[in-house]
Design an enzyme around this catalytic site. Structure first.
Site, mmCIF file in Angstrom:
data_model
loop_
_atom_site.group_PDB
_atom_site.id
_atom_site.type_symbol
_atom_site.label_atom_id
_atom_site.label_comp_id
_atom_site.label_asym_id
_atom_site.label_seq_id
_atom_site.Cartn_x
_atom_site.Cartn_y
_atom_site.Cartn_z
ATOM 1 N N SER A 15 0.817 -1.214 0.000
ATOM 2 C CA SER A 15 0.000 0.000 0.000
ATOM 3 C C SER A 15 0.855 1.271 0.000
ATOM 4 C CB SER A 15 -0.899 0.006 1.229
ATOM 5 O OG SER A 15 -1.661 -1.167 1.259
ATOM 6 N N GLU A 35 9.146 -5.742 -6.460
ATOM 7 C CA GLU A 35 8.297 -6.561 -5.590
ATOM 8 C C GLU A 35 8.664 -8.027 -5.812
ATOM 9 O OE1 GLU A 35 5.848 -6.105 -3.046
ATOM 10 O OE2 GLU A 35 6.255 -8.247 -3.050
ATOM 11 N N CYS A 43 -1.940 -6.119 2.275
ATOM 12 C CA CYS A 43 -3.348 -5.709 2.301
ATOM 13 C C CYS A 43 -4.141 -6.390 1.190
ATOM 14 C CB CYS A 43 -3.448 -4.189 2.184
ATOM 15 S SG CYS A 43 -5.150 -3.617 2.174
ATOM 16 N N CYS A 48 -6.133 -7.198 4.517
ATOM 17 C CA CYS A 48 -7.435 -6.504 4.541
ATOM 18 C C CYS A 48 -8.435 -7.002 3.507
ATOM 19 C CB CYS A 48 -7.245 -5.005 4.295
ATOM 20 S SG CYS A 48 -5.670 -4.321 4.786
ATOM 21 N N LYS A 51 -9.347 -10.806 3.678
ATOM 22 C CA LYS A 51 -9.985 -10.957 5.001
ATOM 23 C C LYS A 51 -11.427 -10.470 4.955
ATOM 24 C CE LYS A 51 -10.159 -7.678 7.555
ATOM 25 N NZ LYS A 51 -9.129 -7.144 8.387
ATOM 26 N N LYS A 52 -11.623 -9.289 4.358
ATOM 27 C CA LYS A 52 -12.980 -8.738 4.346
ATOM 28 C C LYS A 52 -13.917 -9.618 3.510
ATOM 29 C CE LYS A 52 -15.690 -4.825 5.017
ATOM 30 N NZ LYS A 52 -15.875 -3.418 4.790
ATOM 31 N N GLY A 174 -3.412 -16.099 20.386
ATOM 32 C CA GLY A 174 -3.321 -14.641 20.260
ATOM 33 C C GLY A 174 -4.694 -14.041 20.513
ATOM 34 N N TYR A 177 -5.964 -8.205 16.691
ATOM 35 C CA TYR A 177 -6.803 -8.002 15.501
ATOM 36 C C TYR A 177 -7.009 -9.317 14.738
ATOM 37 C CZ TYR A 177 -6.179 -2.819 15.187
ATOM 38 O OH TYR A 177 -6.189 -1.468 15.377
ATOM 39 N N GLU A 181 -10.472 -11.556 14.403
ATOM 40 C CA GLU A 181 -11.113 -11.540 13.080
ATOM 41 C C GLU A 181 -11.240 -12.958 12.530
ATOM 42 O OE1 GLU A 181 -8.906 -8.681 10.753
ATOM 43 O OE2 GLU A 181 -10.115 -7.015 11.492
ATOM 44 N N HIS A 435 -32.625 9.035 10.940
ATOM 45 C CA HIS A 435 -33.493 8.092 11.627
ATOM 46 C C HIS A 435 -34.152 7.132 10.659
ATOM 47 C CE1 HIS A 435 -35.893 6.798 15.006
ATOM 48 N NE2 HIS A 435 -36.978 6.876 14.267
ATOM 49 N N GLU A 440 -27.282 7.381 14.628
ATOM 50 C CA GLU A 440 -27.894 8.563 15.248
ATOM 51 C C GLU A 440 -27.709 8.567 16.763
ATOM 52 O OE1 GLU A 440 -32.231 8.913 15.205
ATOM 53 O OE2 GLU A 440 -32.378 6.750 14.880
HETATM 54 P P1 NDP Z 1 -1.558 -7.874 17.561
HETATM 55 O O1 NDP Z 1 -0.340 -7.169 17.981
HETATM 56 O O2 NDP Z 1 -2.818 -7.119 17.339
HETATM 57 O O3 NDP Z 1 -1.890 -9.010 18.636
HETATM 58 C C1 NDP Z 1 -0.946 -9.991 18.968
HETATM 59 C C2 NDP Z 1 -1.568 -10.943 19.968
HETATM 60 O O4 NDP Z 1 -0.702 -12.037 20.176
HETATM 61 C C3 NDP Z 1 -1.789 -10.291 21.320
HETATM 62 O O5 NDP Z 1 -2.972 -10.800 21.859
HETATM 63 C C4 NDP Z 1 -0.579 -10.751 22.116
HETATM 64 O O6 NDP Z 1 -0.858 -10.898 23.481
HETATM 65 C C5 NDP Z 1 -0.351 -12.137 21.552
HETATM 66 N N1 NDP Z 1 1.034 -12.554 21.624
HETATM 67 C C6 NDP Z 1 2.122 -11.868 21.229
HETATM 68 N N2 NDP Z 1 3.242 -12.610 21.407
HETATM 69 C C7 NDP Z 1 2.828 -13.791 21.910
HETATM 70 C C8 NDP Z 1 3.499 -14.970 22.313
HETATM 71 N N3 NDP Z 1 4.820 -15.081 22.236
HETATM 72 N N4 NDP Z 1 2.762 -15.988 22.785
HETATM 73 C C9 NDP Z 1 1.424 -15.895 22.892
HETATM 74 N N5 NDP Z 1 0.716 -14.801 22.535
HETATM 75 C C10 NDP Z 1 1.422 -13.768 22.053
HETATM 76 O O7 NDP Z 1 -1.123 -8.718 16.300
HETATM 77 P P2 NDP Z 1 -1.930 -9.418 15.130
HETATM 78 O O8 NDP Z 1 -1.073 -10.533 14.696
HETATM 79 O O9 NDP Z 1 -3.334 -9.722 15.539
HETATM 80 O O10 NDP Z 1 -1.996 -8.282 14.028
HETATM 81 C C11 NDP Z 1 -0.802 -7.622 13.612
HETATM 82 C C12 NDP Z 1 -1.092 -6.219 13.220
HETATM 83 O O11 NDP Z 1 -1.733 -6.217 11.968
HETATM 84 C C13 NDP Z 1 -2.034 -5.456 14.139
HETATM 85 O O12 NDP Z 1 -1.369 -4.881 15.215
HETATM 86 C C14 NDP Z 1 -2.600 -4.436 13.228
HETATM 87 O O13 NDP Z 1 -1.748 -3.325 13.219
HETATM 88 C C15 NDP Z 1 -2.586 -5.100 11.880
HETATM 89 N N6 NDP Z 1 -3.930 -5.562 11.513
HETATM 90 C C16 NDP Z 1 -4.943 -4.660 11.365
HETATM 91 C C17 NDP Z 1 -6.199 -5.082 11.037
HETATM 92 C C18 NDP Z 1 -7.297 -4.084 10.898
HETATM 93 O O14 NDP Z 1 -7.023 -2.906 10.769
HETATM 94 N N7 NDP Z 1 -8.566 -4.524 10.946
HETATM 95 C C19 NDP Z 1 -6.521 -6.491 10.818
HETATM 96 C C20 NDP Z 1 -5.393 -7.353 11.030
HETATM 97 C C21 NDP Z 1 -4.160 -6.891 11.356
HETATM 98 P P3 NDP Z 1 -0.718 -9.645 24.502
HETATM 99 O O15 NDP Z 1 -1.990 -8.875 24.363
HETATM 100 O O16 NDP Z 1 -0.570 -10.311 25.814
HETATM 101 O O17 NDP Z 1 0.516 -8.923 24.062
#
Ligand code: NDP
Length: 454
Positions: A15, A35, A43, A48, A51-52, A174, A177, A181, A435, A440
């Site tokens: 992107s 690339e 994305c 994105c 996924k959507k 995890g 996000y 999702e 409405h 709203e």
């Molecule tokens: P996130 O950073 O959102 O979440 C990571 C999760 O994994 C957290 O719950 C974290 O726990 C857990 N975690 C991290 N390390 C470990 C480990 N070693 N063992 C067990 N659990 C662990 O990452 P995602 O992979 O979900 O997404 C990556 C990024 O992609 C997002 O931050 C976002 O920026 C982007 N994204 C955006 C979307 C959107 O806009 N709709 C959709 C998908 C991705 P803890 O909370 O304890 O740290």
């Protein structure tokens, strides 16, 4: 003056890279882009967009259930994963062609291959070498999987998009996000879904009310959510996998998905050899102008690991090019960036969470509403919508808006404009609602949720 082959060489056609390349080339710069995978980056190919599409597919289960309440009789509804994936792939291929044609129309030279920086101005790519006055690294991120026994059995979001068949059971590790999702998507498609999150709630960083609401809603929909829970090891168990938890419990599942964050994709481009400064997690360190410590090398988007969202990378690409070639410095404003999670129910928010607002201001006012959306009256769906507004009373400015419920991302996008414009609670109150909508409710919030906040 040195005559470089290009004014700008962009590494990574995701992107941010594509926006920078097209914007620069459209204004007359000589631009190339490299690339190694498919045009569009995460994305378009592994994030994105696909996924959507899967989110839409998963929502039909609810829609079919709702249809009866609205007088419809549906017979023989059946879901076929290979058809969905084939159709999704066709759409992604269409987008590749769109990306390619835009780049070609802008006269950007496209290299298919991994670029390697040989020095501050020289790039080796696809069996050739070229020079550029400036090099932009926009190579995004890659799923991070912790080192645990049985790591080789783990799938990441990358693989989920092209599974040959849907598993009957999945364990998702995890709680961010991607985990929520995919849990919603797979649960919606009928997969027996367990989320294993090491923290005490899902979605760290979101408002606590939203986090609580999501956990309860997902559990009601049948997703098993194990909190304060982490995986110790994964082993093959016949055709399935045995997932051993730290607390000693063992689960049997057909697929293990790790959604444990993403790491910047900065290795293997020659950056370290050239002395480009990286953070401990590999993020490229840049100044406010996206410039690394090697002045001709720039970086933006997820590879800098700041706010890892597609629209942010796009805004950064545009801001960089404007400041480089047009002396039109319109820096990205990183405040009030709206974000959405396409879980079931959808989540979206902009501005401060209640916890952040309490830290920032001595006093805050909170307005909340929870209601049954009209659609759920006849459908009988047991799901409310929650909206929350955080106001700073001294200025009356609305400093945070949070929503969980149908269409939250569509609604919050417009609200984000109001917040950026500095809207006060009085302005929200004087705005006439549309409405009957859920949106709203944001202009009808009159009762303080907690009159003595602060
Ligand atoms: P996130 O950073 O959102 O979440 C990571 C999760 O994994 C957290 O719950 C974290 O726990 C857990 N975690 C991290 N390390 C470990 C480990 N070693 N063992 C067990 N659990 C662990 O990452 P995602 O992979 O979900 O997404 C990556 C990024 O992609 C997002 O931050 C976002 O920026 C982007 N994204 C955006 C979307 C959107 O806009 N709709 C959709 C998908 C991705 P803890 O909370 O304890 O740290």
């Amino acid at each position: 003056m040195i005559d470089y082959d290009y004014d700008l060489f962009v590494v990574g056609a995701g992107s941010g890279g594509v926006r920078a390349a097209n914007t620069a080339a459209n204004r007359g710069a000589r631009v190339a882009i490299a690339e190694v995978r498919d045009l569009g980056g995460t994305c378009v190919n592994l994030g994105c967009v696909p996924k959507k599409l899967l989110v839409y597919a998963s929502q039909f289960k609810d829609d079919f259930a709702a249809a009866t309440g609205y007088g419809w009789t549906l017979n023989n509804a059946a879901f076929d994963w290979p058809s969905l994936i084939a159709n999704k792939n066709r759409e992604i291929e269409r987008l590749h062609a769109v990306y390619q044609s835009h780049l070609q129309q802008s006269r950007v030279t496209i290299f298919n291959g991994k670029a390697q920086l040989l020095d501050a101005h020289t790039i080796a790519v696809a069996g050739t070498q070229c020079t550029a006055k400036r090099i932009l690294i926009a190579t995004g991120g890659w799923p991070f999987v912790p080192d645990i026994p049985g790591k080789q059995h783990i799938a990441t979001s990358n693989e989920l998009f092209s599974l040959k068949k849907l598993p009957k059971r999945i364990v998702i590790v995890g709680g961010g996000y991607i985990a929520v999702e995919f849990a919603s998507i797979l649960n919606g498609l009928g997969v027996d879904t367990t989320v294993c999150q090491r923290a005490e709630k899902l979605l760290e960083g979101f408002d606590e009310d939203i986090r609580d609401f999501l956990g309860a809603a997902m559990a009601r929909q049948g997703v098993k959510i194990l909190l304060n829970s982490d995986v110790h090891a994964i082993a093959e168990d016949g055709d399935a996998f045995a997932v051993s938890l730290l607390d000693g419990n063992v689960m049997t599942t057909d697929l293990v998905l790790y959604a444990t964050g993403r790491t910047p994709n900065s290795a293997g481009f020659g950056l370290e050899e050239l002395g480009v400064a990286l953070d401990t997690n590999g993020a490229i360190i840049v100044n406010g102008d996206y410039q690394t410590n090697l002045p001709s090398v720039y970086a933006l988007g997820d590879v800098t690991d700041r706010i890892n969202l597609t629209p942010v990378a796009i805004a950064e690409g545009e801001a960089l090019v404007n400041s480089l070639y047009f002396k039109d410095a319109r820096p990205v404003d990183y405040n009030n960036i709206p974000t959405a999670v396409f879980s079931q129910p959808n989540i979206a928010s902009v501005g401060l969470t209640e916890a952040q607002a309490r830290q920032k201001y001595s006093d805050i006012a909170i307005y909340k509403t929870e209601f049954t959306p009209i659609k759920n009256t006849l459908s009988g769906k047991d799901e409310n919508t929650l909206m929350k507004m955080i106001v700073e009373p001294v200025t009356d400015r609305v400093v945070g808006l949070h929503m969980i419920g149908a269409d939250a991302p569509e609604i919050i996008q417009g609200m984000a404009i109001a917040l950026r414009a500095g809207a006060t609670k009085a302005i929200f109150d004087s705005t006439i609602g549309v409405h009957p909508t859920s949106a709203e409710e944001f202009v009808n919030l009159r009762t303080l949720a907690d009159p003595i906040s602060g």
